[in-house]
Design a protein around this motif. Structure first.
Motif, PDB file in Angstrom:
ATOM      1  N   UNK A  69      66.446 -48.383 -17.429  1.00 43.11           N
ATOM      2  CA  UNK A  69      66.591 -49.532 -16.526  1.00 43.11           C
ATOM      3  C   UNK A  69      67.642 -50.517 -17.059  1.00 43.11           C
ATOM      4  N   UNK A  70      67.623 -50.887 -18.355  1.00 43.26           N
ATOM      5  CA  UNK A  70      68.725 -51.719 -18.863  1.00 43.26           C
ATOM      6  C   UNK A  70      70.088 -51.052 -18.715  1.00 43.26           C
ATOM      7  N   UNK A  71      70.124 -49.724 -18.826  1.00 41.37           N
ATOM      8  CA  UNK A  71      71.386 -49.002 -18.644  1.00 41.37           C
ATOM      9  C   UNK A  71      71.924 -49.229 -17.237  1.00 41.37           C
ATOM     10  N   UNK A  72      71.049 -49.105 -16.237  1.00 44.30           N
ATOM     11  CA  UNK A  72      71.456 -49.341 -14.851  1.00 44.30           C
ATOM     12  C   UNK A  72      71.904 -50.789 -14.651  1.00 44.30           C
ATOM     13  N   UNK A  73      71.152 -51.721 -15.232  1.00 46.84           N
ATOM     14  CA  UNK A  73      71.489 -53.139 -15.076  1.00 46.84           C
ATOM     15  C   UNK A  73      72.832 -53.470 -15.729  1.00 46.84           C
ATOM     16  N   UNK A  74      73.065 -52.923 -16.920  1.00 43.57           N
ATOM     17  CA  UNK A  74      74.331 -53.170 -17.603  1.00 43.57           C
ATOM     18  C   UNK A  74      75.498 -52.595 -16.806  1.00 43.57           C
ATOM     19  N   UNK A  75      75.306 -51.407 -16.230  1.00 47.66           N
ATOM     20  CA  UNK A  75      76.360 -50.813 -15.420  1.00 47.66           C
ATOM     21  C   UNK A  75      76.710 -51.683 -14.224  1.00 47.66           C
ATOM     22  N   UNK A  76      75.688 -52.186 -13.543  1.00 46.73           N
ATOM     23  CA  UNK A  76      75.924 -53.055 -12.388  1.00 46.73           C
ATOM     24  C   UNK A  76      76.587 -54.365 -12.806  1.00 46.73           C
ATOM     25  N   UNK A  77      76.174 -54.907 -13.948  1.00 41.23           N
ATOM     26  CA  UNK A  77      76.798 -56.135 -14.440  1.00 41.23           C
ATOM     27  C   UNK A  77      78.280 -55.920 -14.759  1.00 41.23           C
ATOM     28  N   UNK A  78      78.608 -54.760 -15.325  1.00 38.12           N
ATOM     29  CA  UNK A  78      80.013 -54.444 -15.589  1.00 38.12           C
ATOM     30  C   UNK A  78      80.827 -54.475 -14.303  1.00 38.12           C
ATOM     31  N   UNK A  79      80.274 -53.885 -13.239  1.00 30.09           N
ATOM     32  CA  UNK A  79      80.969 -53.878 -11.950  1.00 30.09           C
ATOM     33  C   UNK A  79      81.136 -55.297 -11.406  1.00 30.09           C
ATOM     34  N   UNK A  80      80.068 -56.079 -11.444  1.00 23.01           N
ATOM     35  CA  UNK A  80      80.139 -57.447 -10.934  1.00 23.01           C
ATOM     36  C   UNK A  80      81.146 -58.283 -11.723  1.00 23.01           C
ATOM     37  N   UNK A  81      81.150 -58.142 -13.033  1.00 13.20           N
ATOM     38  CA  UNK A  81      82.052 -58.942 -13.867  1.00 13.20           C
ATOM     39  C   UNK A  81      83.512 -58.579 -13.613  1.00 13.20           C
ATOM     40  N   UNK A  82      83.827 -57.280 -13.532  1.00 16.69           N
ATOM     41  CA  UNK A  82      85.230 -56.895 -13.375  1.00 16.69           C
ATOM     42  C   UNK A  82      85.738 -57.267 -11.984  1.00 16.69           C
ATOM     43  N   UNK A  83      84.884 -57.167 -10.958  1.00 12.64           N
ATOM     44  CA  UNK A  83      85.292 -57.575  -9.611  1.00 12.64           C
ATOM     45  C   UNK A  83      85.495 -59.083  -9.555  1.00 12.64           C
ATOM     46  N   UNK A  84      84.588 -59.834 -10.168  1.00 10.42           N
ATOM     47  CA  UNK A  84      84.711 -61.292 -10.147  1.00 10.42           C
ATOM     48  C   UNK A  84      85.943 -61.746 -10.919  1.00 10.42           C
ATOM     49  N   UNK A  85      86.204 -61.127 -12.052  1.00 14.76           N
ATOM     50  CA  UNK A  85      87.391 -61.475 -12.842  1.00 14.76           C
ATOM     51  C   UNK A  85      88.662 -61.284 -12.015  1.00 14.76           C
ATOM     52  N   UNK A  86      88.783 -60.104 -11.380  1.00 14.21           N
ATOM     53  CA  UNK A  86      89.986 -59.815 -10.598  1.00 14.21           C
ATOM     54  C   UNK A  86      90.073 -60.684  -9.347  1.00 14.21           C
ATOM     55  N   UNK A  87      88.941 -61.068  -8.790  1.00 14.57           N
ATOM     56  CA  UNK A  87      88.947 -61.879  -7.567  1.00 14.57           C
ATOM     57  C   UNK A  87      89.185 -63.349  -7.859  1.00 14.57           C
ATOM     58  N   UNK A  88      88.460 -63.895  -8.822  1.00  8.44           N
ATOM     59  CA  UNK A  88      88.484 -65.339  -9.063  1.00  8.44           C
ATOM     60  C   UNK A  88      89.702 -65.781  -9.867  1.00  8.44           C
TER      61      UNK A  88
END
Length: 244
Positions: free
Chosen positions: A12-31
């Motif tokens: 479960x932490x593995x899944x959460x970390x993967x999703x956080x990686x996606x959210x962070x990289x999208x937010x970085x490139x967007x913001x």
């Protein structure tokens, strides 16, 4: 705690970390980087980190542990081989698209290609990934594959899978650092060493990626979480169902 409970405590932490990686990289490139486009501009370059993190790290990491999920053990391995191969193919295609995004941006902006260590490692990683997928297709999916070839390929397949994940981590960490140096010191005028908000956020993305990869390796290291093998599962999946 039962072995199955320990697995889910890690998965479960593995899944959460993967999703956080996606959210962070999208937010970085967007913001901070201005969003996305496909017109050869710097906005097209912004697809590069998103696609590479999504393909080479997150989807790849999910794919390599799919056989460790306990509820799949009671189901036919055929279905999960297809899931594994499909996730890997999607990860490979996203990675190739990520390379295309940066090369197209460089051509439009007259920027030299493949001169940094980051680019060398990244191109080698995708090339090795493509070779790995083709060998997996030939060795484990095609019915004409000789049994000896499959048995000899399996340890190589496992080793290459881990090596690609390590190289993917290396590519992403070096790419984040390179992007921060170029944009902070070279464009915005803010010094990377002064650690502005963007640098803190992107550094945190790098830590999340490293944590995700470490958890994936932790799951792979537990022999008790391996899918039990049967003689019937050693044949290629494209054989007739009655023979599997």
């Amino acid at each position: 705690m039962s072995p199955s409970g320990c697995f889910w405590f890690t998965y479960v932490p593995c899944l959460c970390l993967g999703l956080l990686c996606l959210l962070f990289v999208v937010f970085w490139s967007s913001y901070w980087r201005g969003g996305f486009a496909w017109d050869g501009s710097g906005l097209q370059f912004n697809w590069h980190p998103v696609l590479m993190v999504t393909g080479l790290v997150v989807l790849y990491g999910f794919a390599v542990v799919v056989f460790r999920v306990p509820f799949t053990w009671k189901q036919r391995k055929l279905s999960w081989k297809l899931v594994h191969g499909g996730l890997m193919l999607a990860a490979l295609l996203l990675s190739i698209l990520g390379l295309w995004a940066v090369f197209a941006n460089h051509r439009a902006s007259n920027i030299p290609d493949v001169y940094s260590l980051h680019s060398w490692v990244g191109v080698c990683t995708v090339a090795l990934f493509a070779l790995q997928w083709l060998l997996g297709l030939a060795g484990f999916l095609l019915p004409c594959s000789p049994p000896r070839f499959r048995s000899n390929l399996k340890p190589v397949h496992v080793w290459m899978g881990k090596a690609i994940l390590i190289l993917s981590l290396t590519s992403c960490i070096s790419g984040i650092t390179e992007e921060l140096f170029f944009n902070l010191d070279g464009i915005t005028g803010k010094s990377y060493s002064s650690l502005p908000a963007e640098a803190k956020f992107a550094n945190s993305l790098g830590l999340l990626i490293a944590a995700f990869v470490l958890v994936v390796f932790g799951i792979l290291s537990k022999n008790s979480w391996r899918r039990p093998e049967t003689d019937e599962e050693t044949v290629p999946i494209m054989l007739d169902e009655n023979s599997t």
